[in-house]
Design a protein around this motif. Structure first.
Motif, PDB file in Angstrom:
ATOM      1  N   ARG A 104       0.839  -1.213   0.000  1.00 44.92           N
ATOM      2  CA  ARG A 104       0.000   0.000   0.000  1.00 44.92           C
ATOM      3  C   ARG A 104       0.875   1.265   0.000  1.00 44.92           C
ATOM      4  O   ARG A 104       0.664   2.180  -0.786  1.00 44.92           O
ATOM      5  CB  ARG A 104      -0.886  -0.014   1.253  1.00 44.92           C
ATOM      6  CG  ARG A 104      -1.962   1.042   1.278  1.00 44.92           C
ATOM      7  CD  ARG A 104      -2.703   0.950   2.597  1.00 44.92           C
ATOM      8  NE  ARG A 104      -3.232  -0.392   2.817  1.00 44.92           N
ATOM      9  CZ  ARG A 104      -4.483  -0.738   2.577  1.00 44.92           C
ATOM     10  NH1 ARG A 104      -5.312   0.148   2.119  1.00 44.92           N
ATOM     11  NH2 ARG A 104      -4.902  -1.963   2.794  1.00 44.92           N
ATOM     12  N   TRP A 105       1.884   1.260   0.880  1.00 49.20           N
ATOM     13  CA  TRP A 105       2.785   2.420   0.938  1.00 49.20           C
ATOM     14  C   TRP A 105       3.574   2.562  -0.359  1.00 49.20           C
ATOM     15  O   TRP A 105       3.822   3.662  -0.834  1.00 49.20           O
ATOM     16  CB  TRP A 105       3.714   2.325   2.154  1.00 49.20           C
ATOM     17  CG  TRP A 105       3.026   2.805   3.385  1.00 49.20           C
ATOM     18  CD1 TRP A 105       2.476   2.040   4.366  1.00 49.20           C
ATOM     19  CD2 TRP A 105       2.752   4.165   3.743  1.00 49.20           C
ATOM     20  NE1 TRP A 105       1.877   2.833   5.312  1.00 49.20           N
ATOM     21  CE2 TRP A 105       2.035   4.141   4.961  1.00 49.20           C
ATOM     22  CE3 TRP A 105       3.035   5.389   3.151  1.00 49.20           C
ATOM     23  CZ2 TRP A 105       1.609   5.302   5.597  1.00 49.20           C
ATOM     24  CZ3 TRP A 105       2.609   6.551   3.784  1.00 49.20           C
ATOM     25  CH2 TRP A 105       1.901   6.496   4.993  1.00 49.20           C
ATOM     26  N   GLY A 106       3.955   1.399  -0.911  1.00 49.00           N
ATOM     27  CA  GLY A 106       4.663   1.416  -2.193  1.00 49.00           C
ATOM     28  C   GLY A 106       3.816   2.079  -3.264  1.00 49.00           C
ATOM     29  O   GLY A 106       4.290   2.944  -4.009  1.00 49.00           O
ATOM     30  N   LEU A 107       2.538   1.689  -3.304  1.00 48.17           N
ATOM     31  CA  LEU A 107       1.632   2.266  -4.310  1.00 48.17           C
ATOM     32  C   LEU A 107       1.464   3.768  -4.096  1.00 48.17           C
ATOM     33  O   LEU A 107       1.429   4.543  -5.052  1.00 48.17           O
ATOM     34  CB  LEU A 107       0.259   1.574  -4.226  1.00 48.17           C
ATOM     35  CG  LEU A 107       0.185   0.188  -4.860  1.00 48.17           C
ATOM     36  CD1 LEU A 107      -1.072  -0.544  -4.409  1.00 48.17           C
ATOM     37  CD2 LEU A 107       0.203   0.271  -6.373  1.00 48.17           C
ATOM     38  N   ILE A 108       1.385   4.159  -2.824  1.00 46.31           N
ATOM     39  CA  ILE A 108       1.193   5.594  -2.535  1.00 46.31           C
ATOM     40  C   ILE A 108       2.456   6.386  -2.901  1.00 46.31           C
ATOM     41  O   ILE A 108       2.385   7.431  -3.547  1.00 46.31           O
ATOM     42  CB  ILE A 108       0.810   5.797  -1.047  1.00 46.31           C
ATOM     43  CG1 ILE A 108      -0.612   5.300  -0.826  1.00 46.31           C
ATOM     44  CG2 ILE A 108       0.936   7.264  -0.642  1.00 46.31           C
ATOM     45  CD1 ILE A 108      -1.074   5.278   0.621  1.00 46.31           C
ATOM     46  N   ILE A 109       3.622   5.831  -2.515  1.00 43.87           N
ATOM     47  CA  ILE A 109       4.874   6.564  -2.776  1.00 43.87           C
ATOM     48  C   ILE A 109       5.147   6.653  -4.287  1.00 43.87           C
ATOM     49  O   ILE A 109       5.412   7.725  -4.816  1.00 43.87           O
ATOM     50  CB  ILE A 109       6.056   5.893  -2.028  1.00 43.87           C
ATOM     51  CG1 ILE A 109       5.884   6.110  -0.519  1.00 43.87           C
ATOM     52  CG2 ILE A 109       7.391   6.458  -2.498  1.00 43.87           C
ATOM     53  CD1 ILE A 109       6.765   5.249   0.351  1.00 43.87           C
ATOM     54  N   VAL A 110       5.020   5.502  -4.973  1.00 42.80           N
ATOM     55  CA  VAL A 110       5.262   5.523  -6.426  1.00 42.80           C
ATOM     56  C   VAL A 110       4.232   6.438  -7.100  1.00 42.80           C
ATOM     57  O   VAL A 110       4.561   7.205  -8.007  1.00 42.80           O
ATOM     58  CB  VAL A 110       5.200   4.089  -7.019  1.00 42.80           C
ATOM     59  CG1 VAL A 110       5.353   4.121  -8.530  1.00 42.80           C
ATOM     60  CG2 VAL A 110       6.291   3.226  -6.423  1.00 42.80           C
ATOM     61  N   GLY A 111       2.984   6.377  -6.615  1.00 38.60           N
ATOM     62  CA  GLY A 111       1.933   7.235  -7.175  1.00 38.60           C
ATOM     63  C   GLY A 111       2.229   8.706  -6.944  1.00 38.60           C
ATOM     64  O   GLY A 111       2.027   9.534  -7.838  1.00 38.60           O
ATOM     65  N   ALA A 112       2.743   9.025  -5.754  1.00 40.50           N
ATOM     66  CA  ALA A 112       3.058  10.428  -5.451  1.00 40.50           C
ATOM     67  C   ALA A 112       4.199  10.923  -6.351  1.00 40.50           C
ATOM     68  O   ALA A 112       4.130  12.009  -6.923  1.00 40.50           O
ATOM     69  CB  ALA A 112       3.437  10.572  -3.980  1.00 40.50           C
TER      70      ALA A 112
END
Lengths: 214, 495
Positions: free
Chosen positions: B168-176
């Motif tokens: 989830r954090w990976g998706l948020i960080i890459v998305g950001a």
């Protein structure tokens, strides 16, 4: 790491839940032993402990469910994990129900059949223990689950075998009347049901593991 | 701030809005589709980082006008941006992820046809390549990453909940990061063309100077963010689940593969870094984030022998890719006709092409056989397509014809000393480059290449380096600086 602080608390609750179910299965086996050994006080204590463990497992299961939904965690596996907790909870529920029946109905079990009941309780306990171990592995090492599933099926088969032997023996025992025979069969089935619900957990786990493979 | 500028700005803002509505899916589509990140959360993070990227990361593009810079009239740029925005909007309404840049390029080709300009065939081949190469590269990268991630997860024995949290954090960080890049890389295309008419002045806020360009880019970034917040749901649903049901891990692999493909196969910075260390470089290919995301999803689908891939939406997306530049070009052409004839706006400045002795000499210096041009000296033309046609009638080769047109284009430049002292960006240009410009004060040039040659003589820092992976970045920046100096000193008052 701070980002795992929240999940750590839920992980801890899941571990506690399985501890409670596992301990419940152990207490179930010991309680049958106490009953057969006519250690009434010991049996009462074990029954009380089982009630406590069952309540704790229920509470933990509810807390985990609430946390998974409210925080939208593991959307892909949420249903499977909650199903797994629910079915694992059945193990301790069945054990508690069985013990309450012993307490209420006080079946008279002739000495010559004690060994069979003890063996039945032992294999049901082993079966539940293997199912709980498999369930724990599901969270960290799904590939290793199958090792424990094999054990579950082994002990379930063993408990079926002992249960069948017991029922055959009881119904061919000339010293017992029909009502007594049926009463003893009823308790053999109640103990065996703990192994059956453990096998149901294993069957579900086998499917969950396939689903977890990316 | 004139009402006219505000009006023209509106189509840039519409283009920004369409960009946000379509491209948010590239960064957060799979995260939302796999239910790991709620749409509202994704849209909020994307909006914030798009604005940050546009305002602060777009600074590198502050001297370029973006692709629309090729359009030499504000009314023309307005119309071209409108055509690109309308095309992207229609594709977004249909829920199709398309490349906004390709819509812009298509609309510019429409303008070229309308204005009688020659279209760079390289731009077309780059689009064609990006339809094929980019999805294939993304698919292969996604498959490799997927295998790697599977192995890591199997051997790491991480708890399911912790794995979920990490993904989830990976998706948020890459998305950001993706959102930041989205803002930084595309803002020049949205707002760059309006920079010469920028209505904003530098401002001091809490002891911090926010430049006029940053304010313009902030406005563009806000338009992109509004697009994300109000209309990105449809394309997000297509990318997130319309093509294939994605597990959270697969969702992460898709966005990672997309980012890596964009970074490795499109980054001149990385190419320069590798070349400067004597390492082999990766060939640069035209890439688009929309095409990379779809390619990565398809790659994962094919890994599972195509099971679970919904082919119908995939076909629709492919048709959308083909249609985007074509529709943008056709819409652009007709809109230009409308704006030109109904509103009487000058959408294309009159071009001028003159074959004179200097042009012939320059072509000869560039190792072309210029003898056939001897009879054409003095040839004057206002339409590049007509010039091209005439030269081809003479039996000249296409490459030679393009070289002639490029050299023959008349750009009247006057190096005005006041402008050198007051307006030249001495922070961006090196000291020696500024000195070279100053040394040309008072001189006039008829062709842009004459100014480039004069600058190159005045300073080695104005000389292009031989084409190589190591020099590509230098030459690109040099071209940007040359264009900047030309724009600054172009003589609008010349007869």
């Amino acid at each position: 790491m701070p980002i795992f602080r929240n999940t750590r608390s839920i992980e801890h609750k899941i571990d506690e839940f399985f501890d409670a179910v596992n301990e419940g299965a152990l207490v179930f086996r010991d309680a049958i032993d106490s009953y057969l050994g006519e250690r009434a006080q010991d049996f009462e204590q074990k029954l009380a402990l089982l009630d406590k463990l069952e309540s704790r497992a229920d509470r933990l299961s509810r807390e985990v469910e609430a946390a998974l939904y409210s925080q939208s965690l593991i959307p892909e596996h949420r249903g499977d994990v909650l199903g797994l907790l629910e079915h694992s909870d059945d193990i301790i529920d069945r054990a508690q129900t069985c013990m309450q029946r012993f307490d209420v109905e006080q079946p008279r079990i002739p000495q010559r059949w004690h060994d069979h009941y003890q063996r039945l309780a032992e294999s049901s306990y082993r079966c539940a223990e293997a199912a709980i171990m498999a369930a724990r592995r599901f969270f960290r090492e799904p590939a290793a689950v199958s090792d424990y599933l094999f054990k579950v099926h082994h002990y379930e088969g063993e408990s079926d075998q002992v249960g069948l032997e017991l029922r055959r023996g009881v119904f061919s025992d000339p010293e017992l009347d029909l009502a007594h025979r049926q009463h003893l069969r009823y308790f053999a089935e109640a103990i065996d049901r703990v192994a059956d619900v453990s096998e149901a957990v294993a069957d579900r786990l086998a499917i969950y593991v396939i689903k977890r493979r990316m | 701030m004139s009402v006219g500028v505000l009006f023209f700005l509106s189509s840039g803002l519409f283009l920004g809005w369409s960009l946000g509505a379509n491209d948010a899916a590239n960064v957060f589509g799979t995260a939302v589709g796999s239910r790991m990140v709620r749409f509202r959360t994704a849209a909020a993070i994307c909006s914030v980082f798009v604005i940050l990227g546009a305002t602060f990361g777009g600074a590198g593009a502050a001297h370029t006008l973006g692709r629309l810079g090729a359009v030499n009239q504000l009314a023309g740029a307005f119309t071209v941006a409108l055509a690109a925005a309308l095309t992207t909007f229609v594709m977004t309404r249909l829920g199709l992820p398309v490349s906004t840049s390709q819509a812009v390029v298509g609309a510019i080709i429409g303008w070229n046809l309308y204005a009688g300009m020659v279209t760079d065939t390289g731009a077309l081949s780059r689009i064609l390549l990006s339809w094929v190469l980019c999805p294939v590269l993304a698919a292969v990268t996604a498959v490799v990453f997927y295998g790697g991630l599977r192995r890591v997860l199997e051997s790491s024995r991480v708890h399911l909940l912790r794995q979920d949290s990490a993904v989830r954090w990976g998706l948020i960080i890459v998305g950001a990061f993706g959102s930041y890049s989205l803002g930084a890389n595309n803002i020049a295309n949205v707002m760059g063309v309006f920079m010469p008419d920028n209505p904003f002045a530098d401002r001091e806020v809490l002891g911090w100077t926010i430049t006029g360009v940053q304010q313009l880019f902030l406005l563009g970034g806000v338009a992109v963010a509004v697009g994300v917040l109000t209309y990105s749901g449809k394309v997000i649903r297509t990318v997130g689940g319309g093509l294939m049901r994605l597990s959270p891990e697969a969702a992460l692999v898709v966005v990672l593969a997309q980012s890596v493909v964009l970074f490795v196969f499109a980054s001149e910075g990385l190419e320069h870094w590798l070349a400067s260390r004597g390492l082999p470089t990766v060939p640069l290919v035209p890439v688009s984030s929309s095409q990379a995301v779809v390619g990565a999803i398809l790659g994962l689908g094919l890994l599972k022998t195509g099971r679970g891939v919904r082919w119908r939406p995939l076909g629709e997306i492919g048709a959308g890719w083909l249609a985007t530049p074509v529709v943008a070009g056709v819409v652009g052409f007709f809109l230009l006709f409308f704006v030109d004839n109904v509103f009487d706006q000058d959408v294309a400045g009159a071009g001028r092409y003159r074959i004179d002795a200097a042009v012939v000499e320059r072509l000869a210096n560039d190792h072309f056989d210029a003898t056939p041009l001897a009879d054409l000296i003095g040839y004057d033309e206002t339409n590049a397509l007509r010039l091209q046609h005439s030269l081809e009638q003479e039996g000249l080769e296409r490459a030679f014809v393009q070289a002639i047109i490029a050299r023959a284009e008349v750009t009247l430049i006057h190096i005005d000393l006041d402008r050198v002292n007051l307006e030249l960006d001495t922070d961006w240009l090196a000291l020696d480059q500024v000195r070279a410009v100053r040394s040309l004060a008072g001189r006039r040039f008829e062709h842009d290449w004459q100014l480039q040659d004069a600058l190159a003589i005045a300073s080695p820092l104005w000389r292009p380096r031989p084409e190589s992976a190591l020099n590509r970045l230098w030459n690109r920046e040099l071209r940007q600086k040359q264009q900047y100096v030309e724009r600054l000193f172009v003589d609008h008052d010349a007869p």
